[in-house]
Design a protein around this motif. Structure first.
Motif, mmCIF file in Angstrom:
data_model
loop_
_atom_site.group_PDB
_atom_site.id
_atom_site.type_symbol
_atom_site.label_atom_id
_atom_site.label_comp_id
_atom_site.label_asym_id
_atom_site.label_seq_id
_atom_site.Cartn_x
_atom_site.Cartn_y
_atom_site.Cartn_z
ATOM 1 N N LEU A 18 0.835 -1.204 0.000
ATOM 2 C CA LEU A 18 0.000 0.000 0.000
ATOM 3 C C LEU A 18 0.868 1.253 0.000
ATOM 4 O O LEU A 18 1.892 1.288 0.685
ATOM 5 C CB LEU A 18 -0.906 0.026 1.239
ATOM 6 C CG LEU A 18 -1.995 -1.034 1.318
ATOM 7 C CD1 LEU A 18 -2.733 -0.936 2.649
ATOM 8 C CD2 LEU A 18 -2.976 -0.895 0.158
ATOM 9 N N PRO A 19 0.446 2.295 -0.706
ATOM 10 C CA PRO A 19 1.233 3.534 -0.715
ATOM 11 C C PRO A 19 1.010 4.399 0.530
ATOM 12 O O PRO A 19 1.769 5.327 0.769
ATOM 13 C CB PRO A 19 0.708 4.261 -1.964
ATOM 14 C CG PRO A 19 -0.696 3.789 -2.108
ATOM 15 C CD PRO A 19 -0.681 2.351 -1.642
ATOM 16 N N HIS A 20 0.001 4.097 1.329
ATOM 17 C CA HIS A 20 -0.355 4.918 2.479
ATOM 18 C C HIS A 20 0.715 4.852 3.568
ATOM 19 O O HIS A 20 1.353 3.818 3.759
ATOM 20 C CB HIS A 20 -1.688 4.448 3.064
ATOM 21 C CG HIS A 20 -2.774 4.372 2.048
ATOM 22 N ND1 HIS A 20 -2.899 3.297 1.196
ATOM 23 C CD2 HIS A 20 -3.766 5.226 1.729
ATOM 24 C CE1 HIS A 20 -3.937 3.495 0.401
ATOM 25 N NE2 HIS A 20 -4.476 4.663 0.699
ATOM 26 N N GLN A 73 -8.658 0.218 1.849
ATOM 27 C CA GLN A 73 -7.236 -0.142 1.818
ATOM 28 C C GLN A 73 -7.068 -1.657 1.843
ATOM 29 O O GLN A 73 -6.263 -2.212 1.092
ATOM 30 C CB GLN A 73 -6.492 0.513 2.985
ATOM 31 C CG GLN A 73 -6.319 2.001 2.820
ATOM 32 C CD GLN A 73 -5.574 2.651 3.968
ATOM 33 O OE1 GLN A 73 -4.830 2.005 4.709
ATOM 34 N NE2 GLN A 73 -5.754 3.966 4.108
ATOM 35 N N LYS A 90 1.147 0.916 -9.852
ATOM 36 C CA LYS A 90 -0.311 0.977 -9.798
ATOM 37 C C LYS A 90 -0.789 1.557 -8.472
ATOM 38 O O LYS A 90 -0.114 1.471 -7.453
ATOM 39 C CB LYS A 90 -0.917 -0.425 -9.945
ATOM 40 C CG LYS A 90 -0.536 -1.150 -11.218
ATOM 41 C CD LYS A 90 -1.183 -0.547 -12.425
ATOM 42 C CE LYS A 90 -0.858 -1.374 -13.668
ATOM 43 N NZ LYS A 90 -1.336 -0.711 -14.876
ATOM 44 N N VAL A 91 -1.984 2.130 -8.510
ATOM 45 C CA VAL A 91 -2.654 2.611 -7.302
ATOM 46 C C VAL A 91 -4.140 2.291 -7.444
ATOM 47 O O VAL A 91 -4.668 2.211 -8.546
ATOM 48 C CB VAL A 91 -2.391 4.124 -7.072
ATOM 49 C CG1 VAL A 91 -3.019 4.964 -8.151
ATOM 50 C CG2 VAL A 91 -2.813 4.558 -5.696
ATOM 51 N N LEU A 93 -7.925 3.388 -6.568
ATOM 52 C CA LEU A 93 -8.677 4.591 -6.214
ATOM 53 C C LEU A 93 -10.177 4.336 -6.175
ATOM 54 O O LEU A 93 -10.726 3.642 -7.034
ATOM 55 C CB LEU A 93 -8.396 5.693 -7.240
ATOM 56 C CG LEU A 93 -6.947 6.139 -7.400
ATOM 57 C CD1 LEU A 93 -6.842 7.150 -8.539
ATOM 58 C CD2 LEU A 93 -6.416 6.733 -6.108
ATOM 59 N N ARG A 151 0.056 4.888 -11.794
ATOM 60 C CA ARG A 151 0.455 6.065 -11.024
ATOM 61 C C ARG A 151 0.794 7.239 -11.934
ATOM 62 O O ARG A 151 0.523 8.385 -11.611
ATOM 63 C CB ARG A 151 1.678 5.750 -10.161
ATOM 64 C CG ARG A 151 1.362 4.917 -8.950
ATOM 65 C CD ARG A 151 2.664 4.605 -8.199
ATOM 66 N NE ARG A 151 2.397 3.743 -7.089
ATOM 67 C CZ ARG A 151 2.292 4.150 -5.831
ATOM 68 N NH1 ARG A 151 2.434 5.412 -5.542
ATOM 69 N NH2 ARG A 151 2.060 3.283 -4.873
#
Length: 154
Positions: A18-20, A73, A90-91, A93, A151
């Motif tokens: 996860l990017p968070h 998430q 990738k993300v 959304l 991204r």
């Protein structure tokens, strides 16, 4: 990762997917993950959460939108765990939130269980059933739609 069920992911592995980051990483542990299908994860709620400063002073309650974000998430991890998806490129959304109901407050000391199951996917759009519980009681439930995007396109 393959379609094979994964029994446990620690915070380091979660952060690799996860990017968070603090204060917005809302998944602490994954106990079950079937890539592309289902996840059972947890968020431990402590008084140290930054949102409790203002929600509400003297009566700390986790904002419902953050419960939905935690579920999303976890849902993102279902998709990002599929073989061949490069999590660096990738993300995941939000594209929609439907049928959401809040059933009980989530407060410091609670262990929020996040259960997310794929309903369907078509191309890059995913729809998932989400249920958040505390001690077996439903705190929130609903359906989340999201898209996996490059991204670079953001």
């Amino acid at each position: 990762m393959s379609k094979k069920e994964i029994d446990y992911l620690d915070i380091q592995k979660i952060m690799s997917m996860l990017p968070h980051r603090y204060p917005f990483l809302l998944v602490d542990r994954v106990e079950e993950l079937v890539p592309g299908e289902h996840i059972k994860a947890f968020k431990n709620i402590t008084m140290n959460e930054p949102f409790f400063q203002g929600h509400f002073p003297g009566l700390p309650v986790m904002p419902g939108v953050l419960i939905i974000e935690a579920l999303a998430q976890a849902g993102g991890m279902i998709v990002l765990s599929i073989d061949g998806i490069d999590v660096d490129d990738k993300v995941f959304l939000f594209t929609g939130i439907d049928k959401v109901k809040f059933r009980r407050p989530v407060v410091p000391g609670d262990k929020l269980e996040l259960n997310v199951t794929k309903i369907r996917s078509k191309m890059s759009i995913w729809k998932m059933k989400c249920v958040a519980t505390v001690d077996g009681e439903i705190a929130a439930q609903g359906e989340v739609s999201a898209a996996i995007v490059d991204r670079e396109s953001l």
